[in-house]
Design a protein around this motif. Structure first.
Motif, PDB file in Angstrom:
ATOM      1  N   LEU A   1       2.865  14.928 -22.481  1.00 20.92           N
ATOM      2  CA  LEU A   1       2.887  15.380 -21.103  1.00 20.92           C
ATOM      3  C   LEU A   1       3.544  16.749 -21.025  1.00 20.92           C
ATOM      4  N   PRO A   2       3.163  17.570 -20.053  1.00 18.34           N
ATOM      5  CA  PRO A   2       3.804  18.880 -19.927  1.00 18.34           C
ATOM      6  C   PRO A   2       5.268  18.751 -19.526  1.00 18.34           C
ATOM      7  N   SER A   3       6.055  19.725 -19.907  1.00 17.06           N
ATOM      8  CA  SER A   3       7.460  19.772 -19.496  1.00 17.06           C
ATOM      9  C   SER A   3       7.546  20.183 -18.034  1.00 17.06           C
ATOM     10  N   LEU A   4       8.724  20.046 -17.447  1.00 19.17           N
ATOM     11  CA  LEU A   4       8.932  20.468 -16.064  1.00 19.17           C
ATOM     12  C   LEU A   4       8.627  21.961 -15.920  1.00 19.17           C
ATOM     13  N   GLU A   5       9.056  22.756 -16.894  1.00 19.88           N
ATOM     14  CA  GLU A   5       8.805  24.200 -16.838  1.00 19.88           C
ATOM     15  C   GLU A   5       7.309  24.492 -16.892  1.00 19.88           C
ATOM     16  N   GLU A   6       6.573  23.749 -17.710  1.00 21.32           N
ATOM     17  CA  GLU A   6       5.117  23.941 -17.788  1.00 21.32           C
ATOM     18  C   GLU A   6       4.446  23.536 -16.480  1.00 21.32           C
TER      19      GLU A   6
ATOM     20  N   HIS B   1       7.825  14.837 -12.245  1.00 24.31           N
ATOM     21  CA  HIS B   1       8.029  14.871 -13.693  1.00 24.31           C
ATOM     22  C   HIS B   1       8.822  13.657 -14.156  1.00 24.31           C
ATOM     23  N   ARG B   2       9.861  13.279 -13.397  1.00 26.03           N
ATOM     24  CA  ARG B   2      10.656  12.102 -13.770  1.00 26.03           C
ATOM     25  C   ARG B   2       9.807  10.837 -13.737  1.00 26.03           C
ATOM     26  N   ALA B   3       9.030  10.676 -12.669  1.00 23.90           N
ATOM     27  CA  ALA B   3       8.206   9.469 -12.530  1.00 23.90           C
ATOM     28  C   ALA B   3       7.165   9.388 -13.638  1.00 23.90           C
ATOM     29  N   SER B   4       6.527  10.506 -13.942  1.00 24.71           N
ATOM     30  CA  SER B   4       5.490  10.513 -14.981  1.00 24.71           C
ATOM     31  C   SER B   4       6.097  10.265 -16.351  1.00 24.71           C
ATOM     32  N   SER B   5       7.249  10.893 -16.603  1.00 26.41           N
ATOM     33  CA  SER B   5       7.912  10.698 -17.897  1.00 26.41           C
ATOM     34  C   SER B   5       8.334   9.252 -18.073  1.00 26.41           C
ATOM     35  N   ALA B   6       8.811   8.632 -16.972  1.00 32.03           N
ATOM     36  CA  ALA B   6       9.231   7.225 -17.057  1.00 32.03           C
ATOM     37  C   ALA B   6       8.035   6.326 -17.344  1.00 32.03           C
ATOM     38  N   PHE B   7       6.910   6.589 -16.660  1.00 33.92           N
ATOM     39  CA  PHE B   7       5.733   5.755 -16.883  1.00 33.92           C
ATOM     40  C   PHE B   7       5.242   5.900 -18.313  1.00 33.92           C
ATOM     41  N   PHE B   8       5.284   7.125 -18.829  1.00 34.95           N
ATOM     42  CA  PHE B   8       4.721   7.377 -20.152  1.00 34.95           C
ATOM     43  C   PHE B   8       5.757   7.328 -21.275  1.00 34.95           C
ATOM     44  N   GLN B   9       6.903   6.691 -21.028  1.00 34.17           N
ATOM     45  CA  GLN B   9       7.791   6.396 -22.152  1.00 34.17           C
ATOM     46  C   GLN B   9       7.053   5.391 -23.028  1.00 34.17           C
ATOM     47  N   GLY B  10       6.825   5.746 -24.255  1.00 27.28           N
ATOM     48  CA  GLY B  10       5.987   4.922 -25.111  1.00 27.28           C
ATOM     49  C   GLY B  10       4.572   5.456 -25.197  1.00 27.28           C
ATOM     50  N   LEU B  11       4.361   6.734 -24.776  1.00 25.47           N
ATOM     51  CA  LEU B  11       3.026   7.333 -24.847  1.00 25.47           C
ATOM     52  C   LEU B  11       2.499   7.356 -26.276  1.00 25.47           C
ATOM     53  N   ASP B  12       3.369   7.658 -27.237  1.00 26.17           N
ATOM     54  CA  ASP B  12       2.917   7.719 -28.635  1.00 26.17           C
ATOM     55  C   ASP B  12       2.324   6.391 -29.074  1.00 26.17           C
TER      56      ASP B  12
ATOM     57  N   MET C   1      -6.703  -3.767  -6.428  1.00 27.01           N
ATOM     58  CA  MET C   1      -6.158  -4.151  -5.137  1.00 27.01           C
ATOM     59  C   MET C   1      -4.842  -3.421  -4.898  1.00 27.01           C
ATOM     60  N   VAL C   2      -4.709  -2.820  -3.744  1.00 22.94           N
ATOM     61  CA  VAL C   2      -3.513  -2.070  -3.390  1.00 22.94           C
ATOM     62  C   VAL C   2      -2.718  -2.869  -2.370  1.00 22.94           C
ATOM     63  N   ASP C   3      -1.408  -3.001  -2.610  1.00 27.12           N
ATOM     64  CA  ASP C   3      -0.550  -3.628  -1.609  1.00 27.12           C
ATOM     65  C   ASP C   3       0.704  -2.783  -1.447  1.00 27.12           C
ATOM     66  N   ASP C   4       1.732  -3.328  -0.847  1.00 33.16           N
ATOM     67  CA  ASP C   4       2.920  -2.532  -0.524  1.00 33.16           C
ATOM     68  C   ASP C   4       4.027  -2.642  -1.566  1.00 33.16           C
ATOM     69  N   GLN C   5       3.697  -3.048  -2.783  1.00 34.17           N
ATOM     70  CA  GLN C   5       4.702  -3.127  -3.837  1.00 34.17           C
ATOM     71  C   GLN C   5       4.631  -1.866  -4.690  1.00 34.17           C
ATOM     72  N   PRO C   6       5.515  -0.909  -4.476  1.00 30.46           N
ATOM     73  CA  PRO C   6       5.458   0.335  -5.265  1.00 30.46           C
ATOM     74  C   PRO C   6       5.532   0.056  -6.760  1.00 30.46           C
ATOM     75  N   GLY C   7       4.676   0.728  -7.501  1.00 32.49           N
ATOM     76  CA  GLY C   7       4.684   0.579  -8.945  1.00 32.49           C
ATOM     77  C   GLY C   7       3.937  -0.632  -9.455  1.00 32.49           C
ATOM     78  N   VAL C   8       3.326  -1.403  -8.564  1.00 36.59           N
ATOM     79  CA  VAL C   8       2.606  -2.610  -8.983  1.00 36.59           C
ATOM     80  C   VAL C   8       1.109  -2.389  -8.801  1.00 36.59           C
ATOM     81  N   LEU C   9       0.359  -2.618  -9.853  1.00 36.86           N
ATOM     82  CA  LEU C   9      -1.092  -2.484  -9.808  1.00 36.86           C
ATOM     83  C   LEU C   9      -1.714  -3.854 -10.024  1.00 36.86           C
TER      84      LEU C   9
END
Length: 355
Positions: free
Chosen positions: A151-156, A188-199, A322-330
């Motif tokens: 993922l790109p860095s914050l500066e990128e 950037h924080r949210a994306s980095s957290a989701f993609f911890q374990g991207l490798d 299906m979308v509901d009101d639970q953030p982060g839940v798919l």
């Protein structure tokens, strides 16, 4: 804000039809095939008013034959219920943009903001006259890191936002750009957290490509699904990322050249050399971002893209999400991955996906 737009058409010399933007029914996959080929498709809408020689009629549901003029490779708008041509994005909409969609603007509007020769007026009007807000999250996440597989860095991201904003303001100075320098750290924080374990995700996708390329077969059964999820766990893919394992399973167990396989580029012989696993993972994440925006903004959010494989995948899978009101839940209807799933297997499958 919601839109009170009304779409209005002349469908014959003296016959007119109109309906509210909220009554438009989004196109499906078969419609896209016809649209892409330039053949006639049907506009579907509820609560359609017809007028002829001063006489009015009303239909609760109607299908209007239409053929759309569009340039090859132009972007379309993914919508909560399917997709639509850009002209059907209503006022007040939040519009996510990916990198290839910017090519549509350049194709129709030059750097001075002037429509280019042979531009399509409805596309020019959309970006220059309508009240929409552009959200470039997918562009900022793409970066230029396909071969680095990161993922790109914050500066990128900040550099990419500046570049995108400058180019957009040349052509469409009245548009609102939703992302700002102040909002990027949170993205950037949210994306980095989701993609911890991207490798680990990419290692798993690459390994499944090798197995598929070598001729290994996976059928659409719970046993094969368990095997693929087991391989993902063996590659240390996190529980929250098992959706990637399910999507890879759909690709390799479905019919040949199905939309999921095409998005992941498993049908390409240079898959590993071109770093396609990163692109596929990011496209999937873009759709998850889109679902998050649907949760936040309802039916008035759209994702503009010219990536045909992404369009096909959204058409294929959106009715199972299906979308509901639970953030982060798919939530997914698992019948998408296992169409022959028996009812007594559902609990076992849900337990498997929930760890």
């Amino acid at each position: 804000m919601s839109s009170n737009d009304v779409f209005w058409f002349r469908i014959a010399e003296t016959i007119y039809a109109s309906f509210a933007a909220s009554d438009f029914i989004d196109f499906n996959w078969q419609d896209y095939v016809g649209y892409d080929a330039g053949v006639e498709i049907k506009l579907k809408a509820r609560n359609v008013s017809y007028e002829m020689d001063g006489k009015k009629d009303f239909k609760e549901y109607s299908e209007i034959p239409a053929r759309f003029i569009h340039s090859k490779g132009d972007a379309v708008a993914l919508a909560p219920g399917g997709w639509r041509p850009l002209a059907f994005i209503p006022n007040g909409a939040i519009v996510l943009f990916d990198k290839n969609a910017f090519g549509t603007i350049k194709k129709h509007i030059d750097k001075s903001g002037t429509p280019v020769e042979n531009s399509i007026q409805v596309v020019v009007d959309l970006f220059q006259k309508r009240e929409i807000t552009i959200d470039p999250k997918p562009i900022l996440l793409e970066g230029n890191n396909r071969f680095d597989k990161r993922l790109p860095s914050l500066e990128e991201m900040q550099e990419e936002l500046g570049f995108f904003t400058g180019k957009m303001q040349e052509r469409v100075p009245n548009l609102t750009i939703r992302a700002t320098a102040d909002s990027l750290p949170q993205l950037h924080r949210a994306s980095s957290a989701f993609f911890q374990g991207l490798d680990e995700i990419l290692e798993f996708i690459d390994e499944m490509y090798r197995r598929y390329e070598s001729g290994e077969k996976f059928d659409q059964t719970l046993t094969s699904f368990k095997e693929v999820v087991g391989l993902a766990r063996g590659a240390n893919v996190k529980e929250v990322h098992l959706i990637f394992a399910a999507i890879v399973f759909k690709a390799i167990s479905g019919e040949k050249h199905n939309p999921t396989l095409r998005l992941l580029k498993f049908n390409k012989p240079d898959f590993l050399a071109r770093g396609n696993s990163f692109n596929g993972a990011l496209d999937i994440y873009s759709l998850i971002l889109f679902l998050s925006e649907i949760r936040n903004h309802g039916e008035n959010v759209f994702f503009v893209t010219a990536d045909k494989d992404l369009i096909y995948l959204w058409n294929d899978m959106n009715k199972f999400m299906m979308v509901d009101d639970q953030p982060g839940v798919l939530h997914f209807d698992m019948m998408y991955f296992l169409p022959c799933l028996h009812q007594d297997e559902v609990a076992e499958l849900e337990s498997l996906m929930n760890g």
